[in-house]
Design a protein around this motif. Structure first.
Motif, PDB file in Angstrom:
ATOM      1  N   ALA A 143      12.100 -11.159  52.582  1.00  0.00           N
ATOM      2  CA  ALA A 143      12.608  -9.778  52.541  1.00  0.00           C
ATOM      3  C   ALA A 143      13.098  -9.300  53.911  1.00  0.00           C
ATOM      4  O   ALA A 143      14.219  -8.762  54.013  1.00  0.00           O
ATOM      5  N   PRO A 144      12.327  -9.454  55.002  1.00  0.00           N
ATOM      6  CA  PRO A 144      12.838  -9.005  56.301  1.00  0.00           C
ATOM      7  C   PRO A 144      14.134  -9.701  56.700  1.00  0.00           C
ATOM      8  O   PRO A 144      15.061  -9.051  57.209  1.00  0.00           O
ATOM      9  N   ALA A 146      16.365 -11.070  54.648  1.00  0.00           N
ATOM     10  CA  ALA A 146      17.429 -10.624  53.750  1.00  0.00           C
ATOM     11  C   ALA A 146      18.001  -9.280  54.183  1.00  0.00           C
ATOM     12  O   ALA A 146      19.222  -9.082  54.217  1.00  0.00           O
ATOM     13  N   HIS A 147      17.146  -8.348  54.534  1.00  0.00           N
ATOM     14  CA  HIS A 147      17.627  -7.029  54.948  1.00  0.00           C
ATOM     15  C   HIS A 147      18.414  -7.126  56.254  1.00  0.00           C
ATOM     16  O   HIS A 147      19.426  -6.428  56.431  1.00  0.00           O
ATOM     17  N   ALA A 150      21.843  -8.663  55.442  1.00  0.00           N
ATOM     18  CA  ALA A 150      22.679  -7.733  54.668  1.00  0.00           C
ATOM     19  C   ALA A 150      23.401  -6.731  55.564  1.00  0.00           C
ATOM     20  O   ALA A 150      24.428  -6.172  55.166  1.00  0.00           O
ATOM     21  N   ARG A 151      22.892  -6.513  56.758  1.00  0.00           N
ATOM     22  CA  ARG A 151      23.520  -5.554  57.676  1.00  0.00           C
ATOM     23  C   ARG A 151      24.623  -6.175  58.530  1.00  0.00           C
ATOM     24  O   ARG A 151      25.346  -5.461  59.226  1.00  0.00           O
ATOM     25  N   LEU A 187      13.941  -8.169  45.970  1.00  0.00           N
ATOM     26  CA  LEU A 187      15.030  -7.725  46.848  1.00  0.00           C
ATOM     27  C   LEU A 187      15.894  -6.667  46.155  1.00  0.00           C
ATOM     28  O   LEU A 187      16.323  -5.694  46.780  1.00  0.00           O
ATOM     29  N   GLU A 190      14.363  -3.367  46.266  1.00  0.00           N
ATOM     30  CA  GLU A 190      14.410  -2.780  47.608  1.00  0.00           C
ATOM     31  C   GLU A 190      15.816  -2.329  47.986  1.00  0.00           C
ATOM     32  O   GLU A 190      16.068  -1.957  49.133  1.00  0.00           O
ATOM     33  N   LEU A 192      18.830  -4.086  47.685  1.00  0.00           N
ATOM     34  CA  LEU A 192      19.838  -5.080  48.058  1.00  0.00           C
ATOM     35  C   LEU A 192      20.642  -5.499  46.826  1.00  0.00           C
ATOM     36  O   LEU A 192      20.076  -5.762  45.763  1.00  0.00           O
TER      37      LEU A 192
END
Length: 233
Positions: A143-144, A146-147, A150-151, A187, A190, A192
């Motif tokens: 998760a960390p 992926a986020h 994504a940015r 994800l 959250e 995404l």
């Protein structure tokens, strides 16, 4: 060519039959033909039989085939491990990469993606079976990462990929794929916009489809046994 055409049709029919048996729409499942170690002519034959997406594991081999087959609008997927000193080649040639497991790699791909190309589609490779010998991000770190990815500009985070430990039992094959699906759903919860589960190969494709695979990576069942330098198959 006929052998590859017939093999492709057999794999497609298998995908349809497994998908329909578990209540899925076969159109939701993309067949990625894994063409590593096979010559460009084999890709041409598969293209003539209607296959459009091809997966490569080796950076220089992908670059060489892109050059040789530049007359065909192939959708190139890089699915192998990637060293940071070779990211530019992938950023400049591939449409997808399935094997990102570090932020540094993603940052380099983002920085090196040409402005005139669409965003590079990215899947995170997850070490779903927690094997010491396998590449992939640990489940707790998905998760960390992926986020953070994504940015990044010039990349589109699409989903997750895994290569579970080999297993011949269907029920046991399904377990890691189910775990990867749960990670994707986490994800999504959250915020995404991820939609891709790249999972399942020639030996475990039915289990992957039953657990929600959207891309299956099939090589041997299409092209036959591989032959590597030095004689190893």
């Amino acid at each position: 060519m006929n052998a590859i055409r017939d093999a492709l049709q057999g794999v497609r029919n298998h995908i349809i039959s497994v998908a329909e048996a578990c209540g899925r729409n076969p159109a939701e499942i993309q067949l990625l033909a894994v063409s590593k170690t096979f010559p460009a002519d084999a890709i041409r034959d598969a293209w003539a039989a209607g296959q459009r997406a091809f997966g490569e594991n080796y950076v220089q081999e992908l670059a060489s085939k892109c050059e040789t087959l530049q007359d065909l609008p192939v959708e190139w997927h890089f699915i192998g491990p990637l060293q940071s000193n070779k990211t530019r080649i992938i950023a400049e040639h591939a449409h997808w990469i399935h094997s990102v497991d570090r932020l540094k790699i993603a940052e380099r791909l983002s920085a090196q993606r040409p402005d005139n190309m669409p965003p590079l589609n990215v899947c995170l490779q997850v070490n779903i079976s927690q094997e010491d010998s396998k590449s992939g991000v640990n489940v707790a770190d998905v998760a960390p990462l992926a986020h953070a990815i994504a940015r990044l500009p010039k990349l589109t985070l699409r989903g997750l990929m895994c290569i579970p430990a080999p297993c011949n039992d269907l029920a046991q094959q399904r377990a890691p794929f189910a775990a990867l699906k749960q990670l994707l759903q986490q994800l999504q919860s959250e915020g995404l916009a991820v939609d891709t589960l790249s999972m399942g190969m020639s030996s475990d494709m039915p289990a992957a489809i039953q657990e929600g695979a959207t891309i299956v990576r099939v090589g041997t069942a299409i092209f036959g046994a591989r032959h590597y330098p030095g004689g190893a198959a």
